[in-house]
Design a protein around this motif. Sequence first.
Motif, PDB file in Angstrom:
ATOM      1  N   UNK A   1      20.904   0.413  38.203  1.00 19.29           N
ATOM      2  CA  UNK A   1      19.706   1.121  38.657  1.00 19.29           C
ATOM      3  C   UNK A   1      19.966   1.788  40.001  1.00 19.29           C
ATOM      4  N   UNK A   2      20.588   1.055  40.919  1.00 24.67           N
ATOM      5  CA  UNK A   2      20.891   1.614  42.242  1.00 24.67           C
ATOM      6  C   UNK A   2      21.827   2.800  42.123  1.00 24.67           C
ATOM      7  N   UNK A   3      22.897   2.652  41.365  1.00 23.56           N
ATOM      8  CA  UNK A   3      23.918   3.685  41.294  1.00 23.56           C
ATOM      9  C   UNK A   3      23.455   4.916  40.526  1.00 23.56           C
TER      10      UNK A   3
ATOM     11  N   UNK B   1      33.632   8.129  44.596  1.00 24.44           N
ATOM     12  CA  UNK B   1      32.432   8.906  44.344  1.00 24.44           C
ATOM     13  C   UNK B   1      32.723  10.062  43.394  1.00 24.44           C
ATOM     14  N   UNK B   2      31.873  10.242  42.417  1.00 23.29           N
ATOM     15  CA  UNK B   2      32.060  11.302  41.434  1.00 23.29           C
ATOM     16  C   UNK B   2      32.752  10.842  40.168  1.00 23.29           C
ATOM     17  N   UNK B   3      33.428   9.687  40.232  1.00 22.67           N
ATOM     18  CA  UNK B   3      34.081   9.153  39.040  1.00 22.67           C
ATOM     19  C   UNK B   3      33.058   8.409  38.182  1.00 22.67           C
ATOM     20  N   UNK B   4      33.261   8.353  36.871  1.00 27.04           N
ATOM     21  CA  UNK B   4      32.320   7.620  36.015  1.00 27.04           C
ATOM     22  C   UNK B   4      32.311   6.140  36.344  1.00 27.04           C
ATOM     23  N   UNK B   5      31.159   5.515  36.155  1.00 24.82           N
ATOM     24  CA  UNK B   5      31.038   4.084  36.413  1.00 24.82           C
ATOM     25  C   UNK B   5      31.815   3.303  35.360  1.00 24.82           C
ATOM     26  N   UNK B   6      32.470   2.217  35.760  1.00 28.61           N
ATOM     27  CA  UNK B   6      33.207   1.407  34.773  1.00 28.61           C
ATOM     28  C   UNK B   6      32.267   0.775  33.757  1.00 28.61           C
ATOM     29  N   UNK B   7      32.756   0.586  32.558  1.00 27.64           N
ATOM     30  CA  UNK B   7      31.957   0.045  31.464  1.00 27.64           C
ATOM     31  C   UNK B   7      32.241  -1.449  31.319  1.00 27.64           C
ATOM     32  N   UNK B   8      31.190  -2.231  31.150  1.00 27.86           N
ATOM     33  CA  UNK B   8      31.352  -3.662  30.920  1.00 27.86           C
ATOM     34  C   UNK B   8      30.621  -4.045  29.634  1.00 27.86           C
ATOM     35  N   UNK B   9      31.084  -5.102  29.010  1.00 33.35           N
ATOM     36  CA  UNK B   9      30.501  -5.583  27.765  1.00 33.35           C
ATOM     37  C   UNK B   9      29.830  -6.939  28.003  1.00 33.35           C
ATOM     38  N   UNK B  10      28.624  -7.083  27.489  1.00 39.07           N
ATOM     39  CA  UNK B  10      27.904  -8.346  27.619  1.00 39.07           C
ATOM     40  C   UNK B  10      28.630  -9.445  26.844  1.00 39.07           C
ATOM     41  N   UNK B  11      28.784 -10.596  27.491  1.00 38.05           N
ATOM     42  CA  UNK B  11      29.458 -11.723  26.844  1.00 38.05           C
ATOM     43  C   UNK B  11      28.981 -13.022  27.477  1.00 38.05           C
ATOM     44  N   UNK B  12      29.376 -14.114  26.871  1.00 42.13           N
ATOM     45  CA  UNK B  12      29.038 -15.428  27.427  1.00 42.13           C
ATOM     46  C   UNK B  12      29.677 -15.612  28.792  1.00 42.13           C
TER      47      UNK B  12
END
Length: 403
Positions: A238-240, A213-224
């Motif tokens: 949306x929830x987070x 909690x408090x840490x930035x959310x991990x980043x993901x990249x859209x891919x196939x």
Amino acid sequence: MTRVVELVEHAPAVGVALPDAVGRALAAGDIVDAVPDPYVPGHWSLRAGSKVGAVAVATPGNDEPITVRVTPKVPITRLFFLLGYNLDPKGGWRDGEVDVTGHRDLLPALAHAVERQVDRALRQGLLQGYQRREETSLVVRGRIREADQIRRRFGATLPVEVEYDEFTTDIAENRLLRAAVERLLRLPGVPHDVRRRLLHQRARLVDVAVIVRGHPLPVWQSSRLNSRYQHALHLARVVLENASVEHAPGALRVDGFLFDMNKLFEDFVTVALREACRSFGHSARLQDPHHLDEASAIRMKPDLVLYGPSSAPCAVVDAKYKAEKREGFPDADLYQMLAYCTALGLREGHLVYAKGNAPHAAHRVRHAGIVIHQHALDLDQEPSGLLSEVDRVAAQLVNTPRV
């Protein structure tokens, strides 16, 4: 047993008997408008604004936590259409994919939708990917981190500071899904059957690290590779991002999920207009920064600025879920749009409201030759009808004359 206070978005205030500490927590958290009754001790006047959802306020030693539930004015199915369109306008999540018609309140419907989308995402097994690892090892694996080896081991050969890529399920996509599931399990008002299914999804994600909690959310990249995850990931974010009311002011604990209808409506209007205007060969920029004055000291950021083939601004739009309060600064929305039109050199400006919160109107400004249009979109209709209304507004935007 939980005590529930039912409110409706932008409805008249309701008098409720509350402990003063709970009333102050609701007011300080910007959850609802909460004002103590000056004549009846222990009573508060509660009025919901544009935030919908539910929050629970618990006090130590009190077996009866108080849940404040705010119901949106628009039907839940319509709200989820707006949300799905914002997340993916080209064919994203729609009513047909997750049936939310059995839920009257936002939080149960959202928890149900997230669980169904997570289940779809994980049906073929957990997605795997490469994750960078750094560790101290007795065997060489991957690459030796020479600088760390010299600094920490002073020339010793073992253990070895190594770095390697591991093929694992502990990746950003799975971490986001688990974080959303964990968050929903802590919120008040999630139905028992949905909670049971969420526990099952958490068990499937048990080997995935929990986001601190408090840490930035991990980043993901859209891919196939992660296409089957994408709808679930959008809803998880949306929830987070909206389940932010979770703190303990003093001896109280406030925990809940609040969704801002202002932002939902603004996002829908700007995204839908951007998509509609593309068919006319125009491009749109959202939250486009400009300056009001020649010295570039006063910044302004309209919700949408439309650009034509010549790359010059040809229309400006601001989305307002509700008209400016009369008890506040009168007609501030109109003044703001007049400033936008003047700075951008446009003869017309467009304010877009939700129907029932402002009427259709057009105002010609004296001595300026500027017309400010007020459009009203009816949210309580089928998606096709709502998008048709957006198309009509878009057709008017592309014909906006310049000064």
